[in-house]
Write a protein that holds these residues in place. Sequence first.
Motif, PDB file in Angstrom:
ATOM      1  N   ARG A 150       0.820  -1.205   0.000  1.00  0.00           N
ATOM      2  CA  ARG A 150       0.000   0.000   0.000  1.00  0.00           C
ATOM      3  C   ARG A 150       0.856   1.257   0.000  1.00  0.00           C
ATOM      4  O   ARG A 150       0.511   2.262  -0.638  1.00  0.00           O
ATOM      5  CB  ARG A 150      -0.934  -0.011   1.203  1.00  0.00           C
ATOM      6  CG  ARG A 150      -2.044  -1.052   1.101  1.00  0.00           C
ATOM      7  CD  ARG A 150      -2.956  -1.024   2.309  1.00  0.00           C
ATOM      8  NE  ARG A 150      -4.029  -1.998   2.179  1.00  0.00           N
ATOM      9  CZ  ARG A 150      -4.933  -2.230   3.125  1.00  0.00           C
ATOM     10  NH1 ARG A 150      -4.878  -1.567   4.273  1.00  0.00           N
ATOM     11  NH2 ARG A 150      -5.882  -3.132   2.928  1.00  0.00           N
ATOM     12  N   SER A 151       1.981   1.206   0.716  1.00  0.00           N
ATOM     13  CA  SER A 151       2.886   2.359   0.710  1.00  0.00           C
ATOM     14  C   SER A 151       3.458   2.586  -0.684  1.00  0.00           C
ATOM     15  O   SER A 151       3.538   3.722  -1.167  1.00  0.00           O
ATOM     16  CB  SER A 151       4.011   2.145   1.726  1.00  0.00           C
ATOM     17  OG  SER A 151       3.496   2.019   3.031  1.00  0.00           O
ATOM     18  N   ASP A 152       3.843   1.492  -1.359  1.00  0.00           N
ATOM     19  CA  ASP A 152       4.366   1.621  -2.725  1.00  0.00           C
ATOM     20  C   ASP A 152       3.290   2.161  -3.668  1.00  0.00           C
ATOM     21  O   ASP A 152       3.574   3.015  -4.528  1.00  0.00           O
ATOM     22  CB  ASP A 152       4.865   0.264  -3.225  1.00  0.00           C
ATOM     23  CG  ASP A 152       6.082  -0.213  -2.450  1.00  0.00           C
ATOM     24  OD1 ASP A 152       6.736   0.632  -1.805  1.00  0.00           O
ATOM     25  OD2 ASP A 152       6.354  -1.436  -2.478  1.00  0.00           O
ATOM     26  N   ARG A 178       2.924   5.881  -3.048  1.00  0.00           N
ATOM     27  CA  ARG A 178       4.007   6.637  -3.671  1.00  0.00           C
ATOM     28  C   ARG A 178       3.842   6.700  -5.174  1.00  0.00           C
ATOM     29  O   ARG A 178       4.095   7.743  -5.804  1.00  0.00           O
ATOM     30  CB  ARG A 178       5.353   6.001  -3.311  1.00  0.00           C
ATOM     31  CG  ARG A 178       5.806   6.295  -1.891  1.00  0.00           C
ATOM     32  CD  ARG A 178       7.276   5.945  -1.715  1.00  0.00           C
ATOM     33  NE  ARG A 178       7.518   4.522  -1.869  1.00  0.00           N
ATOM     34  CZ  ARG A 178       7.488   3.649  -0.876  1.00  0.00           C
ATOM     35  NH1 ARG A 178       7.228   4.069   0.346  1.00  0.00           N
ATOM     36  NH2 ARG A 178       7.726   2.381  -1.096  1.00  0.00           N
ATOM     37  N   THR A 179       3.396   5.594  -5.780  1.00  0.00           N
ATOM     38  CA  THR A 179       3.185   5.596  -7.229  1.00  0.00           C
ATOM     39  C   THR A 179       2.089   6.583  -7.623  1.00  0.00           C
ATOM     40  O   THR A 179       2.232   7.343  -8.591  1.00  0.00           O
ATOM     41  CB  THR A 179       2.821   4.177  -7.703  1.00  0.00           C
ATOM     42  OG1 THR A 179       3.869   3.278  -7.338  1.00  0.00           O
ATOM     43  CG2 THR A 179       2.630   4.151  -9.216  1.00  0.00           C
ATOM     44  N   ARG A 180       0.967   6.571  -6.859  1.00  0.00           N
ATOM     45  CA  ARG A 180      -0.112   7.518  -7.163  1.00  0.00           C
ATOM     46  C   ARG A 180       0.349   8.949  -6.974  1.00  0.00           C
ATOM     47  O   ARG A 180      -0.011   9.842  -7.759  1.00  0.00           O
ATOM     48  CB  ARG A 180      -1.323   7.220  -6.275  1.00  0.00           C
ATOM     49  CG  ARG A 180      -2.079   5.972  -6.661  1.00  0.00           C
ATOM     50  CD  ARG A 180      -3.443   5.932  -5.989  1.00  0.00           C
ATOM     51  NE  ARG A 180      -3.317   5.892  -4.538  1.00  0.00           N
ATOM     52  CZ  ARG A 180      -3.288   4.786  -3.828  1.00  0.00           C
ATOM     53  NH1 ARG A 180      -3.353   3.610  -4.434  1.00  0.00           N
ATOM     54  NH2 ARG A 180      -3.193   4.830  -2.506  1.00  0.00           N
ATOM     55  N   LEU A 181       1.134   9.199  -5.927  1.00  0.00           N
ATOM     56  CA  LEU A 181       1.634  10.552  -5.694  1.00  0.00           C
ATOM     57  C   LEU A 181       2.543  11.003  -6.825  1.00  0.00           C
ATOM     58  O   LEU A 181       2.448  12.145  -7.299  1.00  0.00           O
ATOM     59  CB  LEU A 181       2.376  10.606  -4.359  1.00  0.00           C
ATOM     60  CG  LEU A 181       2.945  11.972  -3.942  1.00  0.00           C
ATOM     61  CD1 LEU A 181       1.821  12.987  -3.821  1.00  0.00           C
ATOM     62  CD2 LEU A 181       3.710  11.855  -2.641  1.00  0.00           C
ATOM     63  N   SER A 182       3.419  10.108  -7.289  1.00  0.00           N
ATOM     64  CA  SER A 182       4.299  10.464  -8.406  1.00  0.00           C
ATOM     65  C   SER A 182       3.496  10.740  -9.678  1.00  0.00           C
ATOM     66  O   SER A 182       3.776  11.691 -10.408  1.00  0.00           O
ATOM     67  CB  SER A 182       5.307   9.329  -8.654  1.00  0.00           C
ATOM     68  OG  SER A 182       6.115   9.107  -7.515  1.00  0.00           O
ATOM     69  N   ALA A 183       2.473   9.894  -9.925  1.00  0.00           N
ATOM     70  CA  ALA A 183       1.632  10.117 -11.106  1.00  0.00           C
ATOM     71  C   ALA A 183       0.893  11.446 -11.005  1.00  0.00           C
ATOM     72  O   ALA A 183       0.769  12.191 -12.003  1.00  0.00           O
ATOM     73  CB  ALA A 183       0.639   8.967 -11.270  1.00  0.00           C
TER      74      ALA A 183
END
Length: 437
Positions: free
Chosen positions: A195-197, A200-205
Amino acid sequence: MNVRTTAEGLRAAARRTVRDARVPAGPPPRPSRRAWTFDVLLALVIGAATVHYGIDNVGVVVIRETGLGTTYVMPRPSGAAGLAWMVSLAVVASGALALRRRHPLAVLCVVTAATLATPQSVSRLTFYAFVIAVYSAAVYSPYRVATLVALPVSVLLVGTSGNSVAPIVPNEYIALLVLVPMALAAVGLRTWKLRSDESRTRLSALEREQAEALRRAVEHERARIARELHDVVTHHVSVMIIQAGAARTIMKTSPAQAGEALLAVEGSGRSAMTELRHVMGLLTMADEDEGRDEDADRTDAPAELAPQPGLDRLDALVRRVRDAGLPVALTVTGPPRELPSGIGLAAYRVVQEALTNAVKHAAGATAAVTVEYGPGRLRVEVTDTGGRPGPGAAAGNGRGLIGLRERLAVYGGTLATGRRLTGGYRVEALIPLEETP
């Protein structure tokens, strides 16, 4: 005095603890449909297993050897009353687990009470449900203070009510009870990492999308400013070229008319500087102009504050084009109305671009400008009778008309251009207007 102060401090701390116990540390848990289904199935499985265990042990007498030559007799509930009691405890303890995510503290209290009411000889009826209830309260309860108080109290009550001679869990299951929590902890850590990964992926996107949106906004703003610069420079410079050429031609034969032409060139230059300064003001902050020459600031201050042109300035535009040598007739039909500044500027640019093209491409022609205020729309038409190309005719690249279409499209307007059957060129813009009550 110190004793009184200490007592008051303890009472205040107790009040804060009670108050914090009622305040959730986070939002209430809202289990998904999948979580509800899992909890119901878990309650059914544990309920079926414990009910079967209770039925299977009615009236059974267990004799355990606690030491060399020492035995301990454990009679279990018997008869219909004993069976009903064991089944009821098993159903209550296991059935409460269906709500272990939505109401974890309430489930813990119910299961703890059922565990304390369970006879020691059949403690397995409710012990497994108690373990799951303790875990659920620790993981899902939003009332952190109340949970930190309830968990040790429940464990202490259940632990001290037991019997050291009669183990709740058979020895062969102890390894399983140690390994299962470790496996659950490992699964929980892995889920948390995933979930943390994902976060982070959603935040980067999201950051990339915001950067792309900002880049597109900057490009649109640059394109808009480029259109403004094109409209201003093309019109005024074209008029100045025509007027300067006329002044040079009649300089010797008619100095007075040449002087008037040069005055018109000066006026066009001042108008161009005024509009250019306004457009460039979109790119620079006011405090960046503090280093300019003070005399220039005093001279140009009124011009910098001039608003963007609109249809109310068509007379001045037509007058400048007439001074450049192109006869222009201006006709306004319908009752004039107040227009939004953006629509007024777009209509003004249509007339400006069309007359500039007429000056460049139709020397010796006459032009007509028609502004029609109709019901629900504004119609602007510019026509010319055709003529020979002027000195600046070869410099056109068609960007002016493209920019006008884009400008009008913002307001839902359209632009129609083309040659006339009787000769010359025609530019027509239709802009929808909101009906005024």
